[in-house]
Design a protein around this motif. Sequence first.
Motif, PDB file in Angstrom:
ATOM      1  N   UNK A 242       0.827  -1.208   0.000  1.00 25.51           N
ATOM      2  CA  UNK A 242       0.000   0.000   0.000  1.00 25.51           C
ATOM      3  C   UNK A 242       0.863   1.261   0.000  1.00 25.51           C
ATOM      4  N   UNK A 243       1.951   1.232   0.761  1.00 18.18           N
ATOM      5  CA  UNK A 243       2.833   2.400   0.800  1.00 18.18           C
ATOM      6  C   UNK A 243       3.537   2.579  -0.544  1.00 18.18           C
ATOM      7  N   UNK A 244       4.028   1.496  -1.118  1.00 17.06           N
ATOM      8  CA  UNK A 244       4.667   1.626  -2.433  1.00 17.06           C
ATOM      9  C   UNK A 244       3.679   2.175  -3.461  1.00 17.06           C
ATOM     10  N   UNK A 245       2.453   1.682  -3.435  1.00 15.77           N
ATOM     11  CA  UNK A 245       1.436   2.140  -4.388  1.00 15.77           C
ATOM     12  C   UNK A 245       1.133   3.622  -4.203  1.00 15.77           C
ATOM     13  N   UNK A 246       1.105   4.076  -2.960  1.00 15.83           N
ATOM     14  CA  UNK A 246       0.876   5.501  -2.694  1.00 15.83           C
ATOM     15  C   UNK A 246       1.944   6.346  -3.371  1.00 15.83           C
ATOM     16  N   UNK A 247       3.203   6.019  -3.108  1.00 13.56           N
ATOM     17  CA  UNK A 247       4.290   6.819  -3.675  1.00 13.56           C
ATOM     18  C   UNK A 247       4.366   6.673  -5.196  1.00 13.56           C
ATOM     19  N   UNK A 248       4.108   5.487  -5.684  1.00 10.25           N
ATOM     20  CA  UNK A 248       4.125   5.270  -7.129  1.00 10.25           C
ATOM     21  C   UNK A 248       3.066   6.124  -7.819  1.00 10.25           C
ATOM     22  N   UNK A 249       1.873   6.172  -7.227  1.00 11.79           N
ATOM     23  CA  UNK A 249       0.787   6.971  -7.791  1.00 11.79           C
ATOM     24  C   UNK A 249       1.128   8.451  -7.789  1.00 11.79           C
ATOM     25  N   UNK A 250       1.602   8.929  -6.653  1.00 11.50           N
ATOM     26  CA  UNK A 250       1.908  10.361  -6.524  1.00 11.50           C
ATOM     27  C   UNK A 250       3.081  10.745  -7.418  1.00 11.50           C
ATOM     28  N   UNK A 251       4.130   9.941  -7.406  1.00  9.94           N
ATOM     29  CA  UNK A 251       5.322  10.262  -8.200  1.00  9.94           C
ATOM     30  C   UNK A 251       5.001  10.353  -9.686  1.00  9.94           C
ATOM     31  N   UNK A 252       4.026   9.566 -10.119  1.00 12.65           N
ATOM     32  CA  UNK A 252       3.656   9.594 -11.527  1.00 12.65           C
ATOM     33  C   UNK A 252       2.763  10.743 -11.926  1.00 12.65           C
ATOM     34  N   UNK A 253       2.242  11.483 -10.947  1.00 11.97           N
ATOM     35  CA  UNK A 253       1.290  12.560 -11.234  1.00 11.97           C
ATOM     36  C   UNK A 253       1.892  13.948 -11.073  1.00 11.97           C
ATOM     37  N   UNK A 254       3.081  14.051 -10.507  1.00 12.10           N
ATOM     38  CA  UNK A 254       3.628  15.366 -10.169  1.00 12.10           C
ATOM     39  C   UNK A 254       4.728  15.767 -11.138  1.00 12.10           C
ATOM     40  N   UNK A 255       5.082  17.048 -11.097  1.00 15.86           N
ATOM     41  CA  UNK A 255       6.134  17.553 -11.980  1.00 15.86           C
ATOM     42  C   UNK A 255       7.245  18.249 -11.200  1.00 15.86           C
ATOM     43  N   UNK A 256       7.193  18.190  -9.864  1.00 15.33           N
ATOM     44  CA  UNK A 256       8.249  18.748  -9.020  1.00 15.33           C
ATOM     45  C   UNK A 256       8.829  17.621  -8.174  1.00 15.33           C
ATOM     46  N   UNK A 257      10.008  17.825  -7.571  1.00 18.88           N
ATOM     47  CA  UNK A 257      10.636  16.757  -6.784  1.00 18.88           C
ATOM     48  C   UNK A 257       9.803  16.361  -5.565  1.00 18.88           C
ATOM     49  N   UNK A 258       9.951  15.093  -5.186  1.00 21.24           N
ATOM     50  CA  UNK A 258       9.232  14.522  -4.048  1.00 21.24           C
ATOM     51  C   UNK A 258      10.234  14.045  -3.008  1.00 21.24           C
ATOM     52  N   UNK A 259       9.941  14.356  -1.750  1.00 17.29           N
ATOM     53  CA  UNK A 259      10.753  13.892  -0.624  1.00 17.29           C
ATOM     54  C   UNK A 259       9.956  12.864   0.176  1.00 17.29           C
ATOM     55  N   UNK A 260      10.526  11.695   0.382  1.00 12.12           N
ATOM     56  CA  UNK A 260       9.906  10.644   1.189  1.00 12.12           C
ATOM     57  C   UNK A 260      10.130  10.964   2.660  1.00 12.12           C
ATOM     58  N   UNK A 261       9.069  10.863   3.445  1.00 13.41           N
ATOM     59  CA  UNK A 261       9.084  11.327   4.838  1.00 13.41           C
ATOM     60  C   UNK A 261       8.899  10.133   5.767  1.00 13.41           C
ATOM     61  N   UNK A 262       9.975   9.768   6.471  1.00 12.91           N
ATOM     62  CA  UNK A 262       9.917   8.707   7.473  1.00 12.91           C
ATOM     63  C   UNK A 262       9.518   9.311   8.817  1.00 12.91           C
ATOM     64  N   UNK A 263       8.366   8.908   9.334  1.00 12.66           N
ATOM     65  CA  UNK A 263       7.874   9.437  10.607  1.00 12.66           C
ATOM     66  C   UNK A 263       7.092   8.345  11.338  1.00 12.66           C
ATOM     67  N   UNK A 264       7.795   7.306  11.815  1.00 16.16           N
ATOM     68  CA  UNK A 264       7.101   6.142  12.385  1.00 16.16           C
ATOM     69  C   UNK A 264       6.264   6.457  13.611  1.00 16.16           C
ATOM     70  N   UNK A 265       6.617   7.512  14.340  1.00 14.34           N
ATOM     71  CA  UNK A 265       5.835   7.865  15.525  1.00 14.34           C
ATOM     72  C   UNK A 265       4.426   8.285  15.194  1.00 14.34           C
ATOM     73  N   UNK A 266       4.222   8.858  13.999  1.00 15.49           N
ATOM     74  CA  UNK A 266       2.881   9.297  13.605  1.00 15.49           C
ATOM     75  C   UNK A 266       2.235   8.363  12.584  1.00 15.49           C
ATOM     76  N   UNK A 267       3.038   7.712  11.735  1.00 20.67           N
ATOM     77  CA  UNK A 267       2.459   6.852  10.707  1.00 20.67           C
ATOM     78  C   UNK A 267       2.388   5.388  11.127  1.00 20.67           C
ATOM     79  N   UNK A 268       3.206   5.006  12.118  1.00 25.14           N
ATOM     80  CA  UNK A 268       3.277   3.605  12.569  1.00 25.14           C
ATOM     81  C   UNK A 268       3.686   2.675  11.429  1.00 25.14           C
ATOM     82  N   UNK A 269       4.484   3.231  10.521  1.00 23.91           N
ATOM     83  CA  UNK A 269       4.976   2.429   9.403  1.00 23.91           C
ATOM     84  C   UNK A 269       6.499   2.474   9.400  1.00 23.91           C
ATOM     85  N   UNK A 270       7.114   1.301   9.213  1.00 21.03           N
ATOM     86  CA  UNK A 270       8.569   1.194   9.159  1.00 21.03           C
ATOM     87  C   UNK A 270       9.028   1.008   7.715  1.00 21.03           C
TER      88      UNK A 270
END
Length: 296
Positions: free
Chosen positions: A112-140
Motif C-alpha cells: 500500500x505504501x509503495x502504491x501511494x508513492x508510485x501513484x503520486x510520483x507519476x502525477x507530479x512535476x516537481x521533486x518529491x521527498x519521502x518522509x519517514x515518521x514512524x511515531x505518527x504513521x506507525x509504518x517502518x
Amino acid sequence: MFTGMSAFPLTPLNESKIDEHAYLKIITRLVDAKVDSICVQGSTGSYAYLTLKERAHLLRLAVEEANGIPVMTSIGALRTRDVLIAAENAQKMGASALLLAPVSYQKLTLDEVFSLYETVAGEISVPLCIYESPGTTHFDFSPSLLLNLARLPNVASIKLLGGYPESENYLNRITNLKNALPTHVSLGISGDVFAAPSLSAGCQIWYSVIGGLFPRVAMKIAHLAITGKGDEAAQQSAKLAPLWALFRQYGSLRVVASAAAMLGLAENGCLPLPLKTLHGDVCKEISDVIESVQLS
C-alpha cells in the motif's frame, strides 16, 4: 534544493483563525537568515490539522515571502485522493518540492505504501521527498523499500528519522543507504539532536525543527558538518543539549511553539487543540535555555 539546512517553521493558529501575521514574521526570519530551503506545513507546521484549502493558501503566502528561497510543503493526507489534490494545489501555488509521509488511520502494508508513492510520483512535476515518521504513521520503511521508492520518477530525497530504528546503529543505516541510493537522491536527517553526526556520516541535508525558529544556529551546525568540520558541528550541537532534553521531555512542537510565544513571534496558545503550548515552570526552563545557549 536538497542540501544544507531546510527550516521547518511553526504555523501559529488557534481554534478560530490562523495568525497569518505571525506566520509571515517567522518566514521572514528564515529569509533574513538565508536558509537553504524552507518546508512549510511539515509536522512542525501542523499540516495534519489544516484543511487542504488552508494549506494551499499558507503555501502561497510563504512562496511570496521567501524571496526566491525554495519552499517545500507536505502533501500527506489519509486518502490518496486528497494527497493528489494537495499535490496539485501545491504545484499551482509555486512549491519547489513536495514532502509525503504515508499517513493513515489503519496501519499500511508495504504494498500500500509503495502504491501511494508510485501513484503520486507519476502525477507530479516537481521533486518529491519521502518522509519517514514512524511515531505518527506507525509504518517502518525497510531499506529495500526505500531503495525501490528511490527509483520512482521525481523522487529526489529521503527524510530519515535520526536515531531510528536503534540509536546505536542508525549511522550504519545512513552509510549503507547512502552507498546504495541513486546519486540523484539525497539523504536527509530529522530529529535535531542527531543532525550533526548524521550529516558527518553522509546525509546531505538537515530537515530541522530548530531551524524553523532559530535558523542561524542550525545553519552553522549544518554547514560545519557538511564541509567536513564534524567535530566543530558536534561541539555546537552539544551546546544545545538542554534544548534537546526539553524536546525529548515535552515534544519539539510544544517547545518551539512556546518559545515562539516567549519571543513575541506568536501569541500564547498558538497550537491547534487539543495540542497545548507549555506553561508555568516549564516556560521558565525554556526561557533559561534560550538565554543560556544564546539563541535568538
